[in-house]
Design a protein around this motif. Structure first.
Motif, PDB file in Angstrom:
ATOM      1  N   VAL A  98       0.830  -1.203   0.000  1.00 31.67           N
ATOM      2  CA  VAL A  98       0.000   0.000   0.000  1.00 31.67           C
ATOM      3  C   VAL A  98       0.865   1.254   0.000  1.00 31.67           C
ATOM      4  O   VAL A  98       0.445   2.300  -0.482  1.00 31.67           O
ATOM      5  N   ALA A  99       2.082   1.177   0.495  1.00 32.45           N
ATOM      6  CA  ALA A  99       2.958   2.348   0.561  1.00 32.45           C
ATOM      7  C   ALA A  99       3.307   2.876  -0.820  1.00 32.45           C
ATOM      8  O   ALA A  99       3.658   4.040  -0.968  1.00 32.45           O
ATOM      9  N   THR A 100       3.209   2.043  -1.871  1.00 33.41           N
ATOM     10  CA  THR A 100       3.529   2.514  -3.212  1.00 33.41           C
ATOM     11  C   THR A 100       2.388   3.331  -3.811  1.00 33.41           C
ATOM     12  O   THR A 100       2.585   4.042  -4.777  1.00 33.41           O
ATOM     13  N   PHE A 101       1.192   3.247  -3.235  1.00 34.24           N
ATOM     14  CA  PHE A 101       0.060   4.004  -3.747  1.00 34.24           C
ATOM     15  C   PHE A 101       0.120   5.432  -3.221  1.00 34.24           C
ATOM     16  O   PHE A 101       0.564   5.677  -2.107  1.00 34.24           O
ATOM     17  N   PRO A 102      -0.366   6.406  -4.017  1.00 36.83           N
ATOM     18  CA  PRO A 102      -0.372   7.788  -3.535  1.00 36.83           C
ATOM     19  C   PRO A 102      -1.267   7.925  -2.304  1.00 36.83           C
ATOM     20  O   PRO A 102      -2.297   7.267  -2.190  1.00 36.83           O
ATOM     21  N   GLN A 103      -0.859   8.782  -1.400  1.00 34.96           N
ATOM     22  CA  GLN A 103      -1.624   9.004  -0.186  1.00 34.96           C
ATOM     23  C   GLN A 103      -2.826   9.894  -0.483  1.00 34.96           C
ATOM     24  O   GLN A 103      -2.853  10.616  -1.469  1.00 34.96           O
ATOM     25  N   GLU A 104      -3.798   9.845   0.386  1.00 41.28           N
ATOM     26  CA  GLU A 104      -4.996  10.661   0.265  1.00 41.28           C
ATOM     27  C   GLU A 104      -4.605  12.141   0.375  1.00 41.28           C
ATOM     28  O   GLU A 104      -3.819  12.529   1.230  1.00 41.28           O
ATOM     29  N   LEU A 105      -5.166  12.973  -0.494  1.00 45.36           N
ATOM     30  CA  LEU A 105      -4.857  14.400  -0.476  1.00 45.36           C
ATOM     31  C   LEU A 105      -5.626  15.091   0.640  1.00 45.36           C
ATOM     32  O   LEU A 105      -6.775  14.758   0.914  1.00 45.36           O
TER      33      LEU A 105
ATOM     34  N   ARG B 203      -6.127  19.591  -2.269  1.00 42.96           N
ATOM     35  CA  ARG B 203      -7.187  19.516  -3.277  1.00 42.96           C
ATOM     36  C   ARG B 203      -7.537  20.897  -3.810  1.00 42.96           C
ATOM     37  O   ARG B 203      -7.692  21.092  -5.013  1.00 42.96           O
ATOM     38  N   LYS B 204      -7.673  21.873  -2.910  1.00 45.91           N
ATOM     39  CA  LYS B 204      -7.980  23.251  -3.333  1.00 45.91           C
ATOM     40  C   LYS B 204      -6.882  23.802  -4.224  1.00 45.91           C
ATOM     41  O   LYS B 204      -7.148  24.471  -5.222  1.00 45.91           O
ATOM     42  N   GLU B 205      -5.636  23.519  -3.859  1.00 45.54           N
ATOM     43  CA  GLU B 205      -4.502  23.980  -4.654  1.00 45.54           C
ATOM     44  C   GLU B 205      -4.529  23.382  -6.059  1.00 45.54           C
ATOM     45  O   GLU B 205      -4.308  24.078  -7.049  1.00 45.54           O
ATOM     46  N   ARG B 206      -4.825  22.099  -6.151  1.00 43.59           N
ATOM     47  CA  ARG B 206      -4.916  21.445  -7.460  1.00 43.59           C
ATOM     48  C   ARG B 206      -6.043  22.037  -8.299  1.00 43.59           C
ATOM     49  O   ARG B 206      -5.890  22.261  -9.499  1.00 43.59           O
ATOM     50  N   ILE B 207      -7.185  22.313  -7.673  1.00 47.97           N
ATOM     51  CA  ILE B 207      -8.319  22.900  -8.399  1.00 47.97           C
ATOM     52  C   ILE B 207      -7.949  24.289  -8.901  1.00 47.97           C
ATOM     53  O   ILE B 207      -8.246  24.641 -10.053  1.00 47.97           O
ATOM     54  N   ASN B 208      -7.285  25.074  -8.065  1.00 50.11           N
ATOM     55  CA  ASN B 208      -6.878  26.409  -8.492  1.00 50.11           C
ATOM     56  C   ASN B 208      -5.899  26.356  -9.655  1.00 50.11           C
ATOM     57  O   ASN B 208      -5.968  27.167 -10.572  1.00 50.11           O
ATOM     58  N   LYS B 209      -4.961  25.407  -9.632  1.00 47.42           N
ATOM     59  CA  LYS B 209      -4.018  25.249 -10.742  1.00 47.42           C
ATOM     60  C   LYS B 209      -4.755  24.910 -12.036  1.00 47.42           C
ATOM     61  O   LYS B 209      -4.450  25.438 -13.090  1.00 47.42           O
ATOM     62  N   ILE B 210      -5.726  24.026 -11.934  1.00 42.36           N
ATOM     63  CA  ILE B 210      -6.490  23.632 -13.120  1.00 42.36           C
ATOM     64  C   ILE B 210      -7.279  24.802 -13.665  1.00 42.36           C
ATOM     65  O   ILE B 210      -7.324  25.050 -14.870  1.00 42.36           O
ATOM     66  N   LEU B 211      -7.922  25.567 -12.786  1.00 36.11           N
ATOM     67  CA  LEU B 211      -8.716  26.704 -13.210  1.00 36.11           C
ATOM     68  C   LEU B 211      -7.859  27.815 -13.798  1.00 36.11           C
ATOM     69  O   LEU B 211      -8.288  28.521 -14.723  1.00 36.11           O
ATOM     70  N   ASN B 212      -6.647  27.987 -13.301  1.00 35.99           N
ATOM     71  CA  ASN B 212      -5.753  29.045 -13.806  1.00 35.99           C
ATOM     72  C   ASN B 212      -5.159  28.692 -15.160  1.00 35.99           C
ATOM     73  O   ASN B 212      -4.718  29.573 -15.873  1.00 35.99           O
ATOM     74  N   ARG B 213      -5.120  27.450 -15.524  1.00 36.90           N
ATOM     75  CA  ARG B 213      -4.556  27.043 -16.813  1.00 36.90           C
ATOM     76  C   ARG B 213      -5.453  27.451 -17.972  1.00 36.90           C
ATOM     77  O   ARG B 213      -4.990  27.672 -19.064  1.00 36.90           O
ATOM     78  N   LYS B 214      -6.749  27.526 -17.724  1.00 40.73           N
ATOM     79  CA  LYS B 214      -7.688  27.817 -18.817  1.00 40.73           C
ATOM     80  C   LYS B 214      -7.731  29.237 -19.169  1.00 40.73           C
ATOM     81  O   LYS B 214      -7.393  30.195 -18.992  1.00 40.73           O
TER      82      LYS B 214
END
Length: 92
Positions: A69-76, A81-92
């Motif tokens: 299980v250690a090889t799987f990405p950990q829960e965000l 999550r907010k940071e990822r959403i902001n990055k996605i929204l700023n790309r457009k």
């Protein structure tokens, strides 16, 4: 399981359970081996199309459920999550 009717009738319930457990483990091993072979072939076909810097180990690119299980990405976290959403929204 491949038992003949006469062999099945001769088994006690406990013997049948032991036979079934052994057969089940064998089938699980066969299934895992098939998935491992398929993952390897897909990984090779993917890696030949990627630049050397973009290649990752097979277990990271295509993890399988029974691996560590250690090889799987950990829960965000919520902030991540907010940071990822902001990055996605700023790309457009």
């Amino acid at each position: 399981m491949g038992l003949r009717p006469d062999d099945f009738n001769a088994l006690t319930p406990a013997e049948f359970i032991y036979a079934w457990i052994g057969w089940s483990e064998l089938e699980q091993n066969r299934t895992r081996q098939a998935w491992e072979r398929e993952r390897w072939s897909v990984w090779v076909a993917t890696c030949i199309q990627l630049d050397k810097k973009d290649r990752q180990p097979m277990t990271q690119m295509f993890p399988l459920p029974w691996e560590d299980v250690a090889t799987f990405p950990q829960e965000l976290t919520m902030d991540e999550r907010k940071e990822r959403i902001n990055k996605i929204l700023n790309r457009k």
